[in-house]
Enzyme design. Structure first.
Site, PDB file in Angstrom:
ATOM      1  CG  ASP A  51      -1.769  -1.043   1.168  1.00 54.39           C
ATOM      2  OD1 ASP A  51      -2.164  -1.591   0.193  1.00 54.39           O
ATOM      3  OD2 ASP A  51      -2.383  -1.629   2.426  1.00 54.39           O
ATOM      4  CD  GLU A  52       4.452  -0.356  -0.306  1.00 56.52           C
ATOM      5  OE1 GLU A  52       3.998  -0.753  -1.151  1.00 56.52           O
ATOM      6  OE2 GLU A  52       5.473  -1.250   0.503  1.00 56.52           O
ATOM      7  CE  LYS A  54       2.477  -2.728  -4.339  1.00 59.75           C
ATOM      8  NZ  LYS A  54       2.127  -2.053  -2.839  1.00 59.75           N
ATOM      9  N   GLY A  78      -4.309  -4.563  -3.673  1.00 61.17           N
ATOM     10  CA  GLY A  78      -5.364  -3.391  -4.000  1.00 61.17           C
ATOM     11  C   GLY A  78      -4.572  -2.078  -4.432  1.00 61.17           C
ATOM     12  CG  HIS A  79      -1.906  -2.358  -6.883  1.00 60.08           C
ATOM     13  ND1 HIS A  79      -1.146  -2.949  -7.833  1.00 60.08           N
ATOM     14  CD2 HIS A  79      -1.686  -2.774  -5.923  1.00 60.08           C
ATOM     15  CE1 HIS A  79      -0.573  -3.766  -7.354  1.00 60.08           C
ATOM     16  NE2 HIS A  79      -0.695  -3.962  -6.116  1.00 60.08           N
ATOM     17  CB  THR A  80      -5.899   3.440  -5.102  1.00 58.25           C
ATOM     18  OG1 THR A  80      -6.056   2.618  -4.197  1.00 58.25           O
ATOM     19  CG2 THR A  80      -7.040   4.388  -5.359  1.00 58.25           C
ATOM     20  CB  THR A 167      -6.463 -10.571   1.569  1.00 64.43           C
ATOM     21  OG1 THR A 167      -5.971 -11.548   0.674  1.00 64.43           O
ATOM     22  CG2 THR A 167      -5.584  -9.492   1.822  1.00 64.43           C
ATOM     23  CD  GLN A 262       0.736  -8.992  -2.387  1.00 67.78           C
ATOM     24  OE1 GLN A 262       1.556  -9.608  -3.200  1.00 67.78           O
ATOM     25  NE2 GLN A 262      -0.386  -8.497  -2.524  1.00 67.78           N
ATOM     26  CB  THR A 277       1.623 -12.163   0.886  1.00 71.46           C
ATOM     27  OG1 THR A 277       0.851 -12.973   0.056  1.00 71.46           O
ATOM     28  CG2 THR A 277       3.021 -11.929  -0.028  1.00 71.46           C
TER      29      THR A 277
HETATM   30  P1  GDP Z   1      -0.525   0.244  -3.571  1.00 73.54           P
HETATM   31  O1  GDP Z   1      -1.407  -1.101  -3.171  1.00 73.54           O
HETATM   32  O2  GDP Z   1       0.821   0.282  -3.354  1.00 73.54           O
HETATM   33  O3  GDP Z   1      -1.001   0.273  -4.978  1.00 73.54           O
HETATM   34  O4  GDP Z   1      -1.313   1.398  -2.616  1.00 73.54           O
HETATM   35  P2  GDP Z   1      -2.957   1.566  -2.556  1.00 73.54           P
HETATM   36  O5  GDP Z   1      -3.610   2.255  -3.670  1.00 73.54           O
HETATM   37  O6  GDP Z   1      -3.373   0.327  -1.889  1.00 73.54           O
HETATM   38  O7  GDP Z   1      -2.643   2.793  -1.110  1.00 73.54           O
HETATM   39  C1  GDP Z   1      -2.047   3.979  -1.603  1.00 73.54           C
HETATM   40  C2  GDP Z   1      -3.291   5.165  -1.488  1.00 73.54           C
HETATM   41  O8  GDP Z   1      -2.420   6.258  -1.374  1.00 73.54           O
HETATM   42  C3  GDP Z   1      -4.161   5.307  -2.569  1.00 73.54           C
HETATM   43  O9  GDP Z   1      -5.299   5.788  -2.249  1.00 73.54           O
HETATM   44  C4  GDP Z   1      -3.420   6.297  -3.390  1.00 73.54           C
HETATM   45  O10 GDP Z   1      -4.359   6.801  -4.257  1.00 73.54           O
HETATM   46  C5  GDP Z   1      -3.005   7.181  -2.303  1.00 73.54           C
HETATM   47  N1  GDP Z   1      -1.567   7.966  -2.881  1.00 73.54           N
HETATM   48  C6  GDP Z   1      -0.720   7.582  -3.664  1.00 73.54           C
HETATM   49  N2  GDP Z   1       0.168   8.405  -3.733  1.00 73.54           N
HETATM   50  C7  GDP Z   1      -0.060   9.507  -3.083  1.00 73.54           C
HETATM   51  C8  GDP Z   1       0.587  10.801  -2.519  1.00 73.54           C
HETATM   52  O11 GDP Z   1       1.518  10.858  -2.957  1.00 73.54           O
HETATM   53  N3  GDP Z   1      -0.381  11.423  -1.781  1.00 73.54           N
HETATM   54  C9  GDP Z   1      -1.599  11.019  -1.184  1.00 73.54           C
HETATM   55  N4  GDP Z   1      -1.970  11.931  -0.339  1.00 73.54           N
HETATM   56  N5  GDP Z   1      -2.014   9.758  -1.668  1.00 73.54           N
HETATM   57  C10 GDP Z   1      -1.401   9.157  -2.362  1.00 73.54           C
HETATM   58  P1  IMO Z   2      -0.654  -4.191  -2.165  1.00 71.85           P
HETATM   59  O1  IMO Z   2      -0.409  -4.871  -3.486  1.00 71.85           O
HETATM   60  C1  IMO Z   2      -1.155  -4.867   2.217  1.00 71.85           C
HETATM   61  C2  IMO Z   2      -1.070  -8.718   3.765  1.00 71.85           C
HETATM   62  C3  IMO Z   2      -2.348  -9.194   4.226  1.00 71.85           C
HETATM   63  C4  IMO Z   2      -1.762 -10.317   5.284  1.00 71.85           C
HETATM   64  C5  IMO Z   2      -0.519 -10.768   4.683  1.00 71.85           C
HETATM   65  C6  IMO Z   2      -1.090 -12.177   4.013  1.00 71.85           C
HETATM   66  O2  IMO Z   2      -2.096  -3.447  -2.296  1.00 71.85           O
HETATM   67  O3  IMO Z   2       0.295  -3.456  -1.568  1.00 71.85           O
HETATM   68  P2  IMO Z   2      -2.431 -13.107   2.019  1.00 71.85           P
HETATM   69  O4  IMO Z   2      -3.945 -12.705   1.928  1.00 71.85           O
HETATM   70  O5  IMO Z   2      -1.696 -12.454   0.999  1.00 71.85           O
HETATM   71  O6  IMO Z   2      -2.201 -14.413   2.291  1.00 71.85           O
HETATM   72  O7  IMO Z   2      -2.296 -12.233   3.502  1.00 71.85           O
HETATM   73  O8  IMO Z   2      -0.488  -9.877   3.459  1.00 71.85           O
HETATM   74  N1  IMO Z   2      -1.273  -8.326   2.429  1.00 71.85           N
HETATM   75  C7  IMO Z   2      -1.124  -7.002   2.023  1.00 71.85           C
HETATM   76  N2  IMO Z   2      -1.144  -5.953   2.807  1.00 71.85           N
HETATM   77  N3  IMO Z   2      -1.226  -4.777   0.853  1.00 71.85           N
HETATM   78  C8  IMO Z   2      -1.300  -5.602  -0.103  1.00 71.85           C
HETATM   79  O9  IMO Z   2      -1.204  -5.474  -1.193  1.00 71.85           O
HETATM   80  C9  IMO Z   2      -1.503  -6.756   0.704  1.00 71.85           C
HETATM   81  N4  IMO Z   2      -1.638  -8.227   0.179  1.00 71.85           N
HETATM   82  C10 IMO Z   2      -1.348  -8.886   1.429  1.00 71.85           C
HETATM   83  O10 IMO Z   2      -2.939  -8.113   5.149  1.00 71.85           O
HETATM   84  O11 IMO Z   2      -1.187  -9.484   6.738  1.00 71.85           O
HETATM   85 MG    MG Z   3      -2.845  -1.600  -1.857  1.00 73.61          MG
END
Ligand code: GDP
Ligand code: IMO
Ligand code: MG
Length: 466
Positions: A51-52, A54, A78-80, A167, A262, A277
């Site tokens: 959730d960085e 990506k 979950g990539h936003t 998950t 991840q 994971t």
């Molecule tokens: P991913 O799993 O690494 O793709 O990240 P997620 O989508 O799960 O979570 C990242 C969240 O931060 C999303 O809601 C993005 O829209 C948001 N996001 C990404 N980059 C930035 C940023 O530089 N600033 C802010 N405020 N939000 C961001």
């Molecule tokens: P993105 O790509 C954050 C975590 C789960 C759990 C562990 C194992 O959006 O960054 P799993 O269902 O993979 O066997 O669960 O990994 N986890 C994540 N946490 N972002 C994710 O994906 C994740 N995918 C799995 O919460 O702790």
């Molecule tokens: Mg995510």
């Protein structure tokens, strides 16, 4: 590394006539630099616990790539992505490059695919007018079957307090079958007889476990096969020899972006095992999960949040359980895209960043969510850990060490300005620039891009990556 004509000339056997040496040196120098220029496969990985950001980074870099390939994980991700017109998309299985017209997207051999989720995600995108015709599925990718989802859920429940907090998407059980060599692959959908044999063999054992150990209902093999065959009719035309196609694209000089899901600390080998994971999100996994050899990878971009979050159980040294943590959650909108769970929050951990730089061979960092830190008097950065009275600068060798790690903080002065409209490094307040420079120093890799908001344009690019 690109060797010049001069270097090649000196490396060629000096007993060779000089004109022959010159000719060969010209060929070597020009071919090598052509390869360097034309063959970039770039890996994008999460440097922390996922959730960085990506999705946003892939979407942004996708504009420069012709191919975007997912190489591990499944719909646990979950990539936003927020498009310039404000529309936002949550992608789980399909690469984030799907939103960039003209990009060919690949679900690589290292990914685990739930056919139902794939169809749902495709339908959702098509409904919103996204062209999905350029999505290919590796014939070697493994399929998540209903019994994998059932087993994931019952084992977690059975673990009680010791649960991983998965998950619940069947990821672990599917990879277990892959490693145990009893998995079902995309290509099996093309041969009903083989598919039937494989599902029956898998269920022979799994039903015993479901019924006798977990007291659940047995799953009917016939029903599983019929459902998956019906689903496959809608995507079988996408099943392809993706390893061959990606490598041919690289030979044609096209750019391939390998999109990780991840993060480094969720990696089954390098993460906080067993709270991880079941795949390799680190850059090493990109080769295995896509069929692109490591020599073709020219850059590894680490996506690094300006603070830390984690979903699920497991150690988290800089975790904040107080109001400061709640503020980060609120300001950063830290709620899971896949499960909706609240993300655990904490300060930036440089021990983790250093570790991520090392195990991934990170060339550049994309620092995200810097805007979220505006309005803090001071911002702590964890520079080392105190493990049972001893200061350690690197990730502890044992899991017990990680569990015992107490962060050693350095305080950085904060800033009050809203960063969301900053577009150059110079636009940032001096304290924000100092924060980034300290992160670079501590993590051992340059910060080449900075996120100041979720939008594609809310990005500061400092150096060209790749
Ligand atoms: P991913 O799993 O690494 O793709 O990240 P997620 O989508 O799960 O979570 C990242 C969240 O931060 C999303 O809601 C993005 O829209 C948001 N996001 C990404 N980059 C930035 C940023 O530089 N600033 C802010 N405020 N939000 C961001
Ligand atoms: P993105 O790509 C954050 C975590 C789960 C759990 C562990 C194992 O959006 O960054 P799993 O269902 O993979 O066997 O669960 O990994 N986890 C994540 N946490 N972002 C994710 O994906 C994740 N995918 C799995 O919460 O702790
Ligand atoms: Mg995510």
């Amino acid at each position: 590394m690109v060797l010049t004509f001069r270097s090649w000339f000196t490396l060629i056997d000096r007993h060779t006539p000089w004109w022959e040496r010159a000719k060969r040196a010209v060929t070597l120098a020009t071919t090598q630099s052509r390869l360097e220029f034309h063959m970039p496969a770039i890996v994008l990985i999460g440097a922390q616990w996922g959730d960085e950001g990506k999705g946003k980074a892939t979407d942004l870099l996708g504009e420069q790539a012709q191919w975007v390939v997912r190489y591990q994980g499944g719909n646990n991700a979950g990539h936003t992505v927020v498009l310039p017109d404000g529309q936002d998309f949550a992608l789980h299985l399909i690469p984030s490059g799907i939103l960039t017209p003209g990009v060919t997207n690949v679900i690589g051999n290292g990914v685990v695919v739930d056919p139902g989720v794939l169809l749902e995600e495709l339908a959702g995108l098509e409904e919103r007018g996204v062209d999905t015709s350029r999505l290919l599925l590796s014939a070697d990718a493994h399929l998540i079957m209903p019994y994998h989802v059932a087993i994931d859920r019952v084992t977690e429940r059975y673990l009680g307090k010791k649960q991983i907090g998965t998950t619940g998407r069947g990821i672990g059980p599917c990879y277990q079958d892959k490693i145990a060599r009893v998995g079902v692959r995309m290509q099996d959908l093309l041969d009903e007889k083989i598919l039937r044999q494989k599902v029956e063999a898998a269920l022979d054992i799994k039903n015993q476990i479901l019924v006798k150990v977990y007291n659940r209902r047995a799953i009917d093999a016939e029903e599983v096969v019929d459902t998956v065959l019906e689903q496959a009719e809608k995507f079988a035309n996408r099943i392809s020899d993706t390893k061959l196609k990606i490598n041919q694209a690289l030979e044609r000089g096209e750019t391939v972006l390998l999109e990780g899901s991840q993060g480094t600390l969720l990696d089954v080998d390098h993460g906080t095992y067993p709270f991880v994971t079941s795949s390799n999100p680190t850059s090493g996994g990109a080769s295995a999960g896509s069929g692109v050899g490591p020599t073709k990878i020219s850059a590894v971009i680490g996506i690094l949040k300006a603070y830390t979050t984690r979903v699920g159980a497991g150690p988290f040294p800089t975790e904040l359980t107080d109001e400061a943590g709640e503020n980060l959650r609120k300001q950063g909108g830290e709620f899971g895209v896949t499960t909706g769970r609240s993300r655990r929050t904490g300060w930036f951990d440089a021990v983790i960043a250093r570790y991520a730089t090392r195990v991934n061979g990170i060339t550049d960092y994309f620092l995200t969510k810097l805007d979220v830190l505006s309005g803090l008097e001071t911002i702590p950065i964890c520079v080392a850990y105190d493990v049972d009275g001893e200061r350690v600068e690197e990730m502890p060798m044992t899991q017990t060490g990680v569990h015992h790690a107490v962060p050693v903080y350095e305080e950085m002065p904060g800033w009050w300005e809203d960063l969301s409209d900053c577009r150059t490094f110079e636009d940032l307040p001096a304290n924000a620039r100092a924060y980034i420079e300290r992160i670079e120093e501590l993590s051992g890799a340059r910060v080449s891009a900075i996120g100041v908001g979720p939008g594609r344009d809310q990005t500061i690019v400092r150096h060209t990556m790749a």
